[in-house]
Design an enzyme around this catalytic site. Structure first.
Site, short mmCIF file in Angstrom:
data_model
loop_
_atom_site.label_atom_id
_atom_site.label_comp_id
_atom_site.label_asym_id
_atom_site.label_seq_id
_atom_site.Cartn_x
_atom_site.Cartn_y
_atom_site.Cartn_z
N SER A 154 0.84 -1.20 0.00
CA SER A 154 0.00 0.00 0.00
C SER A 154 0.88 1.26 0.00
CB SER A 154 -0.96 -0.04 1.19
OG SER A 154 -1.97 0.92 1.07
N ASP A 247 -10.17 -4.42 -4.15
CA ASP A 247 -9.34 -3.35 -3.61
C ASP A 247 -9.41 -2.17 -4.57
OD1 ASP A 247 -7.38 -1.74 -2.50
OD2 ASP A 247 -5.72 -3.08 -2.98
N HIS A 277 -8.26 -5.11 0.17
CA HIS A 277 -7.06 -4.38 0.56
C HIS A 277 -6.68 -4.75 1.99
CE1 HIS A 277 -4.17 -1.11 0.13
NE2 HIS A 277 -4.40 -0.84 1.41
#
Length: 306
Positions: A154, A247, A277
């Protein structure tokens, strides 16, 4: 594929802010999110795999944690996610342990400074400081600083690949990079933001994260923030990119994989079906998390040549 039942189970684990916290100022909401992530760590990530070496170290002022199973191992510098605003070495401890255990590589997890207390480029500076420290002190740590990879998830994926590109430009290229659902687009413009929702991350949350980390809009267009703003990606390290079907960052990760391939960079892009996610660190909740960690480990073994 339909959303996996493990996604719904995972969303019920973390404590959500009470109404009064939602009405509070943004910093109070952030503090709640930080506490909730730390408090849910055991339930989400499970027990710690014992390793021969787990030690906290000071990398020229940046706190890190080193995981190793043997001396002379290649090194993965790991940069955790959390929207540049939360997450820690501790909340990614279990993932780093599993990667070190399965790969035979040492893993150095970076406790970089968080926004909004420390905005861009503080986190990036910390990652680069750690890379320089490994090159300088690695032999004394019992690791091999000449076989060096970087990875992150991320926001950490964004920091990792920006650092990798800067290392390329400085003629000190890294050997490999692992990007787990990396945050690539500060404009949050990809279609997956409109197609995916309700699974723990949305466009509003990502916009807030980008704006918190990079308060100046002008800075968000530069290559040290937006990896796709780089004119030439040739010479970037061979790359493993992992994305998740449910996601909002799915499409920008895929776009970055395509851009690297176009530039001649060897890339493996794997999309994990049915998951959302943040799944990769939640080893206690997702079968896919354990599979992803082991895939990362196998890729590191192959790339860093034991």
């Amino acid at each position: 594929m339909a959303v996996h039942p493990q996604v719904h189970a995972s969303l019920a684990i973390r404590r959500r802010p009470p109404a009064e916290a939602l009405a509070a100022d943004p910093y109070e909401r952030l503090q709640h999110a930080r506490r909730a992530m730390e408090e849910s760590n055991e339930a989400e990530c499970g027990p710690a795999i014992p390793l021969p070496v787990v030690v906290d170290v000071d990398a020229d002022g940046v706190p890190c944690r080193l995981y190793a199973t043997r001396t002379g191992a290649p090194v993965l510098v790991y940069v955790h996610g959390g929207g540049w605003c939360y997450g820690s070495v501790e909340t990614f401890d279990r993932l780093c342990r599993r990667i070190a255990d399965r790969s035979g590589c040492a893993v150095l997890s970076v406790g970089y400074r968080l926004a909004p207390e420390h905005v861009f480029p503080a986190a990036l500076d910390d990652v680069e400081t750690v890379l320089g420290w490994v090159r300088k002190e690695g032999a004394g740590l019992g690791v091999d600083p000449y076989r060096l990879a970087i990875g992150g998830d991320s926001a950490g994926g964004q920091l990792a690949t920006v650092a990798a590109r800067r290392q390329r430009d400085a003629a000190t290229p890294l050997d490999y990079q692992v990007l787990i659902y990396p945050a690539i687009d500060p404009m949050t413009a990809s279609e997956s933001y409109d197609e995916v929702g309700g699974y723990g991350l949305d466009r509003a949350s990502m916009k807030l994260a980008w704006e918190t980390y990079v308060p100046s809009p002008a800075d968000r267009f530069g290559p040290d923030v937006a990896p796709l703003a780089v004119e030439d990606l040739a010479g970037m390290p061979p790359t493993l990119i992992i994305t998740a079907e449910y996601d909002v960052l799915r499409d920008e990760g895929a776009d970055y994989a395509d851009a690297l391939v176009t530039a001649g960079v060897p890339v493996v892009h794997v999309r994990y079906a049915g998951v959302n996610h943040g799944f990769a660190r939640k080893l206690a909740l997702f079968d896919a998390a354990r599979a992803a960690a082991d895939q990362i480990a196998v890729s590191l073994r192959a790339a860093l040549t034991f």
